[in-house]
Write a protein that holds these residues in place. Structure first.
Motif, PDB file in Angstrom:
ATOM      1  N   SER A  99      41.682  23.793  20.177  1.00 30.83           N
ATOM      2  CA  SER A  99      41.023  25.066  19.909  1.00 30.83           C
ATOM      3  C   SER A  99      40.214  24.992  18.617  1.00 30.83           C
ATOM      4  O   SER A  99      40.531  24.213  17.713  1.00 30.83           O
ATOM      5  N   GLY A 100      39.191  25.817  18.519  1.00 28.48           N
ATOM      6  CA  GLY A 100      38.443  25.922  17.267  1.00 28.48           C
ATOM      7  C   GLY A 100      39.116  26.839  16.271  1.00 28.48           C
ATOM      8  O   GLY A 100      38.613  27.042  15.162  1.00 28.48           O
ATOM      9  N   PHE A 101      40.238  27.385  16.649  1.00 31.72           N
ATOM     10  CA  PHE A 101      40.984  28.303  15.786  1.00 31.72           C
ATOM     11  C   PHE A 101      42.440  27.818  15.677  1.00 31.72           C
ATOM     12  O   PHE A 101      42.899  27.089  16.550  1.00 31.72           O
ATOM     13  N   PRO A 102      43.161  28.245  14.651  1.00 28.67           N
ATOM     14  CA  PRO A 102      44.582  27.885  14.596  1.00 28.67           C
ATOM     15  C   PRO A 102      45.309  28.456  15.818  1.00 28.67           C
ATOM     16  O   PRO A 102      45.027  29.576  16.234  1.00 28.67           O
ATOM     17  N   LYS A 103      46.217  27.668  16.344  1.00 29.70           N
ATOM     18  CA  LYS A 103      46.886  28.089  17.570  1.00 29.70           C
ATOM     19  C   LYS A 103      48.320  27.605  17.514  1.00 29.70           C
ATOM     20  O   LYS A 103      48.566  26.392  17.427  1.00 29.70           O
ATOM     21  N   MET A 104      49.249  28.505  17.562  1.00 27.13           N
ATOM     22  CA  MET A 104      50.658  28.123  17.382  1.00 27.13           C
ATOM     23  C   MET A 104      51.105  27.102  18.424  1.00 27.13           C
ATOM     24  O   MET A 104      51.879  26.201  18.116  1.00 27.13           O
ATOM     25  N   SER A 105      50.605  27.247  19.646  1.00 23.91           N
ATOM     26  CA  SER A 105      51.069  26.340  20.705  1.00 23.91           C
ATOM     27  C   SER A 105      50.473  24.939  20.532  1.00 23.91           C
ATOM     28  O   SER A 105      50.904  23.996  21.184  1.00 23.91           O
ATOM     29  N   THR A 113      48.441  32.189  15.520  1.00 21.62           N
ATOM     30  CA  THR A 113      47.215  32.088  16.305  1.00 21.62           C
ATOM     31  C   THR A 113      46.236  33.137  15.794  1.00 21.62           C
ATOM     32  O   THR A 113      46.552  34.323  15.764  1.00 21.62           O
ATOM     33  N   MET A 114      45.064  32.661  15.352  1.00 25.37           N
ATOM     34  CA  MET A 114      44.083  33.553  14.730  1.00 25.37           C
ATOM     35  C   MET A 114      42.776  33.524  15.529  1.00 25.37           C
ATOM     36  O   MET A 114      42.557  32.634  16.330  1.00 25.37           O
ATOM     37  N   GLY A 115      41.884  34.431  15.251  1.00 22.41           N
ATOM     38  CA  GLY A 115      40.578  34.489  15.912  1.00 22.41           C
ATOM     39  C   GLY A 115      39.849  35.764  15.511  1.00 22.41           C
ATOM     40  O   GLY A 115      38.682  35.754  15.189  1.00 22.41           O
ATOM     41  N   HIS A 116      40.586  36.861  15.538  1.00 25.07           N
ATOM     42  CA  HIS A 116      40.018  38.121  15.065  1.00 25.07           C
ATOM     43  C   HIS A 116      40.264  38.218  13.556  1.00 25.07           C
ATOM     44  O   HIS A 116      41.258  37.701  13.037  1.00 25.07           O
ATOM     45  N   SER A 117      39.357  38.933  12.911  1.00 24.86           N
ATOM     46  CA  SER A 117      39.332  38.916  11.450  1.00 24.86           C
ATOM     47  C   SER A 117      40.363  39.836  10.791  1.00 24.86           C
ATOM     48  O   SER A 117      40.838  40.802  11.394  1.00 24.86           O
ATOM     49  N   SER A 118      40.662  39.508   9.542  1.00 21.50           N
ATOM     50  CA  SER A 118      41.382  40.389   8.607  1.00 21.50           C
ATOM     51  C   SER A 118      42.860  40.592   8.933  1.00 21.50           C
ATOM     52  O   SER A 118      43.445  41.610   8.557  1.00 21.50           O
ATOM     53  N   GLY A 572      43.749  37.517  36.358  1.00 19.83           N
ATOM     54  CA  GLY A 572      45.110  37.991  36.595  1.00 19.83           C
ATOM     55  C   GLY A 572      45.806  38.391  35.301  1.00 19.83           C
ATOM     56  O   GLY A 572      45.189  38.451  34.236  1.00 19.83           O
ATOM     57  N   ASP A 573      47.085  38.611  35.425  1.00 18.92           N
ATOM     58  CA  ASP A 573      47.858  39.165  34.321  1.00 18.92           C
ATOM     59  C   ASP A 573      48.379  38.071  33.382  1.00 18.92           C
ATOM     60  O   ASP A 573      49.570  38.004  33.079  1.00 18.92           O
ATOM     61  N   GLU A 574      47.487  37.150  32.992  1.00 21.22           N
ATOM     62  CA  GLU A 574      47.872  36.211  31.935  1.00 21.22           C
ATOM     63  C   GLU A 574      46.650  35.981  31.062  1.00 21.22           C
ATOM     64  O   GLU A 574      45.521  36.256  31.495  1.00 21.22           O
ATOM     65  N   PHE A 575      46.852  35.505  29.843  1.00 18.96           N
ATOM     66  CA  PHE A 575      45.714  35.309  28.946  1.00 18.96           C
ATOM     67  C   PHE A 575      44.810  34.198  29.478  1.00 18.96           C
ATOM     68  O   PHE A 575      45.300  33.193  30.017  1.00 18.96           O
ATOM     69  N   LEU A 576      43.531  34.409  29.326  1.00 13.64           N
ATOM     70  CA  LEU A 576      42.554  33.442  29.810  1.00 13.64           C
ATOM     71  C   LEU A 576      42.344  32.373  28.738  1.00 13.64           C
ATOM     72  O   LEU A 576      41.502  32.504  27.854  1.00 13.64           O
ATOM     73  N   ASP A 577      43.141  31.320  28.849  1.00 14.87           N
ATOM     74  CA  ASP A 577      43.131  30.260  27.841  1.00 14.87           C
ATOM     75  C   ASP A 577      42.219  29.144  28.339  1.00 14.87           C
ATOM     76  O   ASP A 577      42.683  28.099  28.794  1.00 14.87           O
ATOM     77  N   ASN A 578      40.922  29.379  28.284  1.00 14.33           N
ATOM     78  CA  ASN A 578      39.976  28.474  28.913  1.00 14.33           C
ATOM     79  C   ASN A 578      38.721  28.410  28.051  1.00 14.33           C
ATOM     80  O   ASN A 578      38.253  29.433  27.566  1.00 14.33           O
TER      81      ASN A 578
END
Ligand SMILES: Cc1ncc(C[n+]2csc(CCOP(=O)(O)OP(=O)(O)O)c2C)c(N)n1
Length: 607
Positions: A99-105, A113-118, A572-578
């Motif tokens: 990922s281009g962002f920190p991601k716990m997994s 896991t970050m992406g949105h600010s502040s 569907g009902d899961e996060f779109l991790d793509n």
């Protein structure tokens, strides 16, 4: 890849480097980031500005026990490389890569896991309270940019942090830039601090002065340096943060590794909250990125072809219409560039408001402007408008005010990944009374919708992805009316929301194809027409199915007495991790094959 990048695969290995090698390592990190990001795309300028910061933090602190929280997370490439992910950088922001962002997994070194600010100050305080309640003893460092520092959440967290006296370190990475030039009173305040002197200068002046004291000078200087207050004396006093109960250190030259290591080594031992204000250059080390950090904030991969952007249509529309309509005003939450407002801001500086990274404020500001008789347009990415849900409901819609939301990057977003997907807007907007929701199929229709919006006197949202492909003819826009794109002698009706879904549906040979340009209100008349026994109605949306367009159609048909079969295509009902738009669409069945399979399954079922 330089040898030194290959060698250092963990903070432990970083700590083996001495002063000179550390500086060489910083150069190698920069070179590696520039080379990689030029081919993969990514957040170049912010990451280049935070190289020494990442090195100094990992040199002084002991991660993963200590927690470093990178606000937004787009500046964390050096952190990722130091923590063993250099080899995966050729697949940065790609499926099967990182990922281009920190991601716990992804890594134990990514504490959140970050992406949105502040968010980093609230998360940091949460960690601090959890640590204290559990009797643990680790350090927490929240790294926040001056852009992210304009966000309301950061202020809310500071308010809490100052009062509770929890031990945590805030690093304010001040480069005067958000994506564009930073804005607002806090930014002006930081400028004053910057101008009032630099750490090294002050330190050296004090050192010179104290050492100049005959006989005792060197003893006094040593003693000063040893005591906490002595160290602090070498730094500036800052009234605002100090009076809030947060110790202030700075401003400090953020590309001077020695200064950073020194100050972090010191503040590590502070008992309460500390703010270290560092000054950096966005894009440091790359001439292009440094001279135009906005352009190089996020760079596209080298082979990206020119796209037709919805934001260009918006920008031209606003500039043109505003010449004869002095009620039009536009708002951006630090995204003028991405949403197409730059030209409007230049031509109409008094009617374009960049509020900083403050989506909630932006929505209610728009409500106030509309209540005061203006015609506000708030251009915002779908994912960031999530922040303003209550304001949309409570301030805009209960008051039924003519605010127009221009929702860019709606649907799958590709390389920014899970935190930035714009797939929830149809659900969260459709549920709000008084809101009308539109989705254009191309730039031509978008322009017609914009023109139509001028005469519409209630809350309105127009949602669209970044770019459009094929263009179509466009029937007149009428409230709650859909458009037939293709008629066929077939029991299959495909109801499409937006150009991406239409492109997939158009590949189906024998089907009726409808552009559901009004997601709310639905075209009940047309629905009535197609609610015939034996028909198959397929709804296709580049959005979450739950609470979205398809469910609204199903519900409407059901209420009218369901005679057809309805199938919903969407996420569907899961996060779109793509990290790919195409793969995201395909994963949801938004493709020729996906729609054909839905039809086949229906036909098999009917036999
Ligand atoms: C809630 C939210 N709104 C908008 C954005 C888009 N965005 C990403 S980075 C950025 C600017 C951040 O500036 P700063 O914190 O100073 O970091 P820098 O890039 O200057 O290092 C913005 C507006 C976001 N990530 N989150």
């Amino acid at each position: 890849m330089d040898e030194i990048i290959r060698q250092v695969n963990s903070p432990k290995e970083l700590k083996k480097l001495n002063g000179r090698a550390l500086n060489d390592y910083c150069c190698a990190l920069r070179k590696f980031i520039i080379e990689t990001v030029r081919s993969t795309g990514g957040h170049l300028a912010s990451s280049l500005g935070a190289v020494e910061l990442a090195v100094a933090l990992h040199y002084v602190f002991d991660c993963p026990t200590d927690k470093i929280l990178w606000d937004v997370g787009h500046q964390s490439y050096a952190h990722k490389i130091i923590t063993g992910r250099a080899k995966q950088f050729d697949k940065l922001r790609q499926n099967g890569g990182i990922s281009g962002f920190p991601k716990m997994s992804e890594s134990e070194y990514d504490a959140f896991t970050m992406g949105h600010s502040s968010t980093s100050l609230s998360v940091g305080l949460g960690y601090a309270r959890a640590r204290d309640l559990s009797g643990d003893n680790y350090n927490i460092v929240s790294v926040i940019g001056d852009g992210a520092f304009t966000g309301g959440m950061a202020f809310e967290a500071l308010n809490d942090i100052g009062a509770t006296k929890a031990k945590m370190i805030i690093v304010l990475n001040d480069n005067k830039m958000s994506i564009s030039k930073n804005v607002g009173a806090m930014s002006q305040y930081l400028s004053k601090l910057r101008l009032s002197g630099k750490y090294n200068k002050i330190k050296n002046t004090v050192k010179k002065g104290v050492l100049g004291i005959p006989l005792f000078g060197s003893h006094i200087y040593k003693a000063l340096g040893k005591t906490k207050d002595g160290f602090k004396y070498l730094l500036q006093n800052n009234k605002m943060f100090e009076q809030m109960g947060i110790k202030y250190y700075g401003p400090i030259e953020g590309h001077n590794l020695k200064s950073l290591v020194e100050v972090f080594g010191h503040v590590k031992n502070e008992d309460g909250p500390v703010l270290v204000h560092i000054i950096t250059n966005k894009g440091m080390g790359d001439a292009g990125a440094q001279s135009d950090p906005t352009k190089f904030h996020g760079v596209q991969p080298e082979d990206t072809r020119a796209e037709k952007l919805y934001s260009d249509v918006l920008g031209e529309f606003l500039c043109r219409e505003s010449k004869n309509n002095d009620k039009i005003v536009a708002i951006t939450a630090a995204m003028a560039d991405g949403t197409g407002l730059c030209e409007f801001a230049t031509e109409f500086p008094n009617r374009c408001y960049d509020v900083g990274i403050a989506e909630q404020h932006a929505v209610t500001l728009a409500a106030g402007l509309a209540a005061g008789g203006m015609k506000p347009y708030f251009a915002v990415y779908s994912t960031f408008l999530q922040r303003g849900y209550d304001q949309i409901l409570h301030d805009v819609c209960i008051n039924n005010l003519p605010v127009t939301f221009l929702i860019d990057r709606a649907g799958a977003v590709g390389s920014d990944g899970v935190t930035h997907q714009g797939i929830y807007d149809l659900s969260y907007l459709s549920s709000v009374p008084n809101m009308t929701v539109l989705a254009p199929k191309d730039g031509i229709e978008f322009l017609e919708m914009l023109k139509w919006s001028l005469g519409f006197n209630a809350p309105l949202a127009i949602r669209y992805p970044k770019s459009y492909g094929s263009t179509y003819s466009c029937a007149k826009i009428e409230l709650g009316k859909w458009e037939k794109i293709k008629s066929a002698n077939s029991p299959v009706y495909i109801l499409c929301v937006g150009g991406r879904t239409l492109a997939a549906a158009n590949e189906i040979a024998n089907a009726n194809i409808i552009s559901a340009r009004f997601v709310k209100p639905l075209d009940f008349e047309m629905l009535d027409e197609i609610n015939k026994k034996g028909n198959l109605v397929i709804t296709v949306e580049d959005g979450a199915v739950k609470g979205g367009f398809g469910q609204a159609v199903l519900c409407a048909l059901n209420n009218a007495g369901l005679k057809c079969t309805v199938k919903n295509i969407g996420y569907g009902d899961e996060f779109l991790d793509n990290y790919s738009v195409r793969a995201s669409l395909e994963s949801a069945g938004i493709s020729k094959d996906g729609i054909e399979n839905t039809i086949k399954n229906f036909l098999n079922f009917m036999q």
